[in-house]
Design a protein around this motif. Structure first.
Motif, PDB file in Angstrom:
ATOM      1  N   ALA A 105       0.819  -1.057   0.026  1.00 59.12           N
ATOM      2  CA  ALA A 105       0.048  -0.146   0.116  1.00 59.12           C
ATOM      3  C   ALA A 105       0.865   1.110  -0.069  1.00 59.12           C
ATOM      4  N   ALA A 106       1.928   1.296   0.769  1.00 61.49           N
ATOM      5  CA  ALA A 106       2.606   2.460   0.924  1.00 61.49           C
ATOM      6  C   ALA A 106       3.585   2.814  -0.609  1.00 61.49           C
ATOM      7  N   ILE A 126      -5.715   0.226   7.490  1.00 58.94           N
ATOM      8  CA  ILE A 126      -4.612   0.464   6.470  1.00 58.94           C
ATOM      9  C   ILE A 126      -4.755   1.449   5.432  1.00 58.94           C
ATOM     10  N   LEU A 127      -5.873   0.915   4.830  1.00 61.46           N
ATOM     11  CA  LEU A 127      -6.444   1.763   3.615  1.00 61.46           C
ATOM     12  C   LEU A 127      -7.181   3.131   4.025  1.00 61.46           C
ATOM     13  N   ARG A 128      -7.828   2.916   5.240  1.00 53.28           N
ATOM     14  CA  ARG A 128      -8.470   4.151   5.964  1.00 53.28           C
ATOM     15  C   ARG A 128      -7.331   5.258   6.177  1.00 53.28           C
ATOM     16  N   GLU A 129      -6.225   4.804   6.725  1.00 53.52           N
ATOM     17  CA  GLU A 129      -5.071   5.635   7.303  1.00 53.52           C
ATOM     18  C   GLU A 129      -4.470   6.312   5.830  1.00 53.52           C
ATOM     19  N   ALA A 130      -4.360   5.402   5.113  1.00 49.23           N
ATOM     20  CA  ALA A 130      -3.643   5.923   3.837  1.00 49.23           C
ATOM     21  C   ALA A 130      -4.563   6.963   2.820  1.00 49.23           C
ATOM     22  N   LEU A 131      -5.886   6.931   3.025  1.00 50.00           N
ATOM     23  CA  LEU A 131      -6.630   7.755   2.313  1.00 50.00           C
ATOM     24  C   LEU A 131      -6.783   9.019   3.181  1.00 50.00           C
ATOM     25  N   VAL A 132      -6.760   9.112   4.520  1.00 50.33           N
ATOM     26  CA  VAL A 132      -6.760  10.225   5.322  1.00 50.33           C
ATOM     27  C   VAL A 132      -5.594  11.137   5.048  1.00 50.33           C
ATOM     28  N   ALA A 133      -4.567  10.170   5.307  1.00 49.58           N
ATOM     29  CA  ALA A 133      -3.084  10.791   5.096  1.00 49.58           C
ATOM     30  C   ALA A 133      -3.026  11.835   3.598  1.00 49.58           C
ATOM     31  N   ARG A 161      -7.405  18.599   9.861  1.00 47.78           N
ATOM     32  CA  ARG A 161      -8.690  17.863  10.006  1.00 47.78           C
ATOM     33  C   ARG A 161      -9.918  18.409   9.509  1.00 47.78           C
ATOM     34  N   ALA A 162     -10.026  19.599   8.870  1.00 42.45           N
ATOM     35  CA  ALA A 162     -10.863  20.078   7.950  1.00 42.45           C
ATOM     36  C   ALA A 162     -10.972  19.304   6.793  1.00 42.45           C
ATOM     37  N   LYS A 163      -9.764  19.004   5.948  1.00 41.65           N
ATOM     38  CA  LYS A 163      -9.793  18.412   5.029  1.00 41.65           C
ATOM     39  C   LYS A 163     -10.401  16.944   5.086  1.00 41.65           C
ATOM     40  N   GLU A 164     -10.107  16.299   6.337  1.00 37.82           N
ATOM     41  CA  GLU A 164     -10.452  14.947   6.476  1.00 37.82           C
ATOM     42  C   GLU A 164     -11.967  15.019   6.531  1.00 37.82           C
TER      43      GLU A 164
END
Length: 325
Positions: A16-17, A120-127, A291-294
């Motif tokens: 994923a990375a 993992i996919l969630r964190e990648a999308l949020v990042a 956080r606003a972007k998220e």
């Protein structure tokens, strides 16, 4: 295979990375064809060149370069020599081998693995969503100053005082020791603490003038300088003492004990300047924008993927706090 769940999670993280890094590189190339593409400087043809085949999977030169480029500069330094880069390639091959075997055995279908993969996919999308937000240094100066002017009260530091205490079993015991405590020098006070105080920390191996120290606290009612070691009754008494070195005029009863309270240090209230507060404000505003972007991403996703909650079913779920696995 030992510990297949952890291995498949490792596979997902690495792949994923690498995929995310490749995606970012493609975005950069599409946005500016003349921009440098990193240390590899690969043409599209070079990036597509197959470096290794592992079963039905391939690792291209672009995959390998993306794995290097996603590292920070200090990690990349480890792979300057051809030998170390070969070690990295071997690690990528091991990942692919594990992925092939784990998939063949169905480990990727396990609920726990699927949950880890979703996380993992969630964190990648949020990042990725947060990447479009500004860094602290990129927050415009007028915005930082406007925030400072609108929140001046947040940058007014209250007076803070340091307390030392002799803790005794009851008020009568404290009154019997009060006169001696009032007359004591800092060293004599420390000796009284060591001899008389019931506080476990009274016997700590510290300089004698620090015996009985409870730390700093702000005025009663101010939450910014609370101290769990100082009961509210002691806190109030501390701010009634006139001068550093003085002991409160009477014992303070709190938490079933009696305290003789001494003021050992005082820091006056002060207002921080813009220069002192600027960095803190920049970090806060940067985090707020991320956080606003998220939040924007989640709002858009709720429109794209409607969410329906069965409140009645949710109400039937209970938690037994007494059970342990």
């Amino acid at each position: 295979m030992e510990n297949p769940r952890l291995r498949i999670i490792l596979v997902t993280v690495v792949l994923a990375a690498a995929a995310a890094c490749g995606h970012k590189s493609r975005e950069a190339d599409a946005g500016d064809a003349a921009a440098p593409r990193g240390a590899s400087a690969l043409t599209p043809e070079e990036a597509a060149q197959v470096l290794v085949k592992v079963g039905k999977k391939t690792i291209t030169l672009g995959d390998f370069a993306a794995t290097l480029e996603q590292m920070d500069q200090f990690d990349r330094l480890r792979y300057q020599s051809p030998e170390r880069r070969k070690e990295l390639l071997e690690e990528m091959i091991r990942v692919e081998l594990l992925a092939e075997e784990a998939t063949a055995k169905g480990y990727d279908k396990e609920p726990s693995v699927a949950g880890e993969r979703r996380a993992i996919l969630r964190e990648a999308l949020v990042a990725q969503a947060r990447q479009s937000g500004p860094t602290p240094n990129e927050v415009p100066e007028p915005e930082v100053r406007a925030y400072f002017d609108a929140h001046r009260g947040d940058y007014r530091d209250p007076e803070r005082r340091r307390a030392s205490a002799i803790v005794l079993r009851d008020e009568a015991s404290a009154r019997a020791l009060l006169d001696a405590a009032k007359k004591a020098t800092a060293a004599e006070w420390g000796e009284l603490v060591r001899k008389k105080s019931l506080d476990p920390s009274a016997k700590a191996n510290v300089p004698v003038d620090l015996a009985g120290d409870l730390g700093m606290v702000s005025p009663p009612g101010d939450p910014r300088g609370e101290n769990a070691r100082i009961p509210e009754e002691v806190r109030a008494a501390l701010f009634e003492i006139g001068k550093v070195g003085e002991v409160h005029t009477k014992p303070v009863v709190a938490a079933g004990k009696a305290y003789l309270v001494r003021l050992t240090q005082k820091a006056d209230a002060r207002e921080r300047t813009y220069a002192e507060a600027e960095r803190t404000i920049r970090i806060k505003l940067s985090q707020d924008k991320m956080r606003a972007k998220e939040d924007e991403l989640l709002a858009a996703l709720r429109t794209q993927y409607p969410v329906q909650i069965d409140e009645a079913a949710l109400a039937n779920v209970g938690v037994d706090a007494g059970k342990r696995n």
